[in-house]
Motif scaffolding. Structure first.
Motif, PDB file in Angstrom:
ATOM      1  N   PRO A  63       0.819  -1.210   0.000  1.00  0.00           N
ATOM      2  CA  PRO A  63       0.000   0.000   0.000  1.00  0.00           C
ATOM      3  C   PRO A  63       0.856   1.265   0.000  1.00  0.00           C
ATOM      4  O   PRO A  63       0.635   2.173   0.767  1.00  0.00           O
ATOM      5  N   GLU A  77       0.604   1.220  -5.276  1.00  0.00           N
ATOM      6  CA  GLU A  77      -0.714   1.592  -5.785  1.00  0.00           C
ATOM      7  C   GLU A  77      -0.665   1.906  -7.275  1.00  0.00           C
ATOM      8  O   GLU A  77      -1.542   1.498  -8.040  1.00  0.00           O
ATOM      9  N   ARG A 114      -8.158  -6.036  -5.002  1.00  0.00           N
ATOM     10  CA  ARG A 114      -6.981  -5.468  -4.297  1.00  0.00           C
ATOM     11  C   ARG A 114      -7.073  -5.914  -2.852  1.00  0.00           C
ATOM     12  O   ARG A 114      -8.155  -5.860  -2.251  1.00  0.00           O
ATOM     13  N   PHE A 144      -6.806  -2.738   2.959  1.00  0.00           N
ATOM     14  CA  PHE A 144      -5.983  -1.909   3.842  1.00  0.00           C
ATOM     15  C   PHE A 144      -6.844  -1.508   5.022  1.00  0.00           C
ATOM     16  O   PHE A 144      -8.064  -1.356   4.891  1.00  0.00           O
ATOM     17  N   GLY A 145      -6.196  -1.314   6.187  1.00  0.00           N
ATOM     18  CA  GLY A 145      -6.959  -0.859   7.344  1.00  0.00           C
ATOM     19  C   GLY A 145      -6.213  -1.095   8.630  1.00  0.00           C
ATOM     20  O   GLY A 145      -4.980  -1.220   8.641  1.00  0.00           O
ATOM     21  N   MET A 149      -3.214   8.236   7.685  1.00  0.00           N
ATOM     22  CA  MET A 149      -3.556   7.666   6.377  1.00  0.00           C
ATOM     23  C   MET A 149      -4.229   6.312   6.522  1.00  0.00           C
ATOM     24  O   MET A 149      -5.201   6.010   5.821  1.00  0.00           O
ATOM     25  N   THR A 150      -3.710   5.501   7.462  1.00  0.00           N
ATOM     26  CA  THR A 150      -4.338   4.194   7.691  1.00  0.00           C
ATOM     27  C   THR A 150      -5.750   4.390   8.221  1.00  0.00           C
ATOM     28  O   THR A 150      -6.689   3.684   7.821  1.00  0.00           O
ATOM     29  N   THR A 209      -7.716   6.873   7.667  1.00  0.00           N
ATOM     30  CA  THR A 209      -8.521   7.328   6.534  1.00  0.00           C
ATOM     31  C   THR A 209      -8.982   6.157   5.670  1.00  0.00           C
ATOM     32  O   THR A 209     -10.162   6.053   5.309  1.00  0.00           O
ATOM     33  N   LYS A 210      -8.034   5.248   5.365  1.00  0.00           N
ATOM     34  CA  LYS A 210      -8.371   4.090   4.548  1.00  0.00           C
ATOM     35  C   LYS A 210      -9.385   3.189   5.257  1.00  0.00           C
ATOM     36  O   LYS A 210     -10.283   2.620   4.637  1.00  0.00           O
ATOM     37  N   GLU A 236     -12.664   4.869   4.778  1.00  0.00           N
ATOM     38  CA  GLU A 236     -13.026   4.911   3.359  1.00  0.00           C
ATOM     39  C   GLU A 236     -13.494   3.561   2.843  1.00  0.00           C
ATOM     40  O   GLU A 236     -14.468   3.462   2.103  1.00  0.00           O
ATOM     41  N   PHE A 237     -12.788   2.488   3.253  1.00  0.00           N
ATOM     42  CA  PHE A 237     -13.120   1.162   2.729  1.00  0.00           C
ATOM     43  C   PHE A 237     -13.970   0.352   3.701  1.00  0.00           C
ATOM     44  O   PHE A 237     -13.878  -0.880   3.753  1.00  0.00           O
TER      45      PHE A 237
END
Lengths: 199, 199
Positions: free
Chosen positions: B146, B151, B170, B173-174, B187-188, B190-191, B194-195
């Motif tokens: 990641p 990416e 894919r 991530f998390g 960032m983690t 956020t992911k 988001e996911f």
């Protein structure tokens, strides 16, 4: 280490034998060898074998050397009447790199450590006493580490040379240059006070 | 490195070429080789040469292997209709060691990195596209890291397989298992939001 072919697993195993190298680091090193050129890998393998083939103990001081006698013992400009006794070649190199000593060395290749089964016979002590008896040695500097084992080894050498016509000295312990009294450990502080000298 | 005989200096130099191994560590490793037996040193040197002699790229997935085809590609019990694309053999080993994947792999041996001059032609991309065209592949799992390069590589593979009859996925991530939201980087976090997926 599942997933790796046998030769890679063997290489990782061999690399793990190095002190301080665990499996993760060994894997990283093995990966480097995998991707490096055949020529570079061969150079590394050859340098390992060359060291085992060519490096011997100096017949005079037991430093590591290619020839029968090391560069220092073969250097006629050195002061042959002073011998600095060290635990290992790394200590010798440290003293040499300071540029502060122009005499000869004697490498014991260890220190007294009963817990590890290292007694006087495991060290190059007999050869040291013989050297001093056979040569005009004015001073013996004891440069073993300031550890319990280093100190007991220094004490033993002093005992072995008792009665002989030679001055025995010990390297100084104390505050290192650049050190700050606020951060120095208690034992070092104690030694710095104990071994104070006249101005 | 004054004080060391030439073969020792050369060995320290060679050992310093390893990533993450500086001169001090290289000296420690060289010392270990010096004191180890000839037989053990020979075993290390031989394991280095053996790896260069015997290890090749699997002709199917480009994993590291002894034979023409790796153990995984040669295992008829694997699911041949799923291909998991990874950056390097270490990623493959990580997935294998989780025991959670029974399909095939494809090792790119790198990721897109324009700054380092690594373009599509430096990776095993053409071979991946050819594999998918020639076999009944139902799904391609993109398991590059990641990172920015991982990416962009995943994006390129997706583009290259556009229009082909294959599902592209894919890895997730998390928050890692055992992780704590309080300590995870932004960032983690956020992911992970988001996911998010349905319960």
């Amino acid at each position: 280490m599942t997933g790796y072919a046998a030769p890679i697993r063997r290489l990782i195993q061999e690399l793990s034998r190095f002190p301080g190298i665990g499996e993760k680091t060994a894997t990283r090193l093995a990966t480097f060898i995998l991707y490096t050129s055949e020529r570079d890998a061969a150079r590394l393998a050859e340098s390992i074998m060359e060291v085992k083939r060519k490096i011997r103990f100096c017949s005079i001081c037991f430093n590591l050397t290619e020839g029968d006698v090391c560069e220092i013992c073969g250097d006629s400009a050195r002061d042959r009447d002073v011998i600095c006794v060290v635990e290992d070649p790394d200590s010798l190199v440290a003293i040499e790199e300071s540029g502060s000593f122009r005499g000869m060395y004697h490498v014991l290749h260890g220190v007294l450590s009963p817990a590890d089964g290292i007694g006087p016979e495991s060290l190059r002590l007999r050869e040291l006493v013989e050297r001093i008896a056979a040569n005009n040695v004015r001073e013996v500097i004891l440069a073993t580490n300031p550890s319990v084992q280093g100190e007991s080894t220094a004490l033993l050498v002093t005992k072995l040379l008792q009665g002989k016509d030679v001055t025995i000295t010990r390297i100084a312990f104390g505050i290192p240059i650049g050190g700050d009294l606020k951060y120095v450990d208690k034992m070092t502080m104690t030694k710095a006070i104990e071994f104070r000298r006249g101005m």
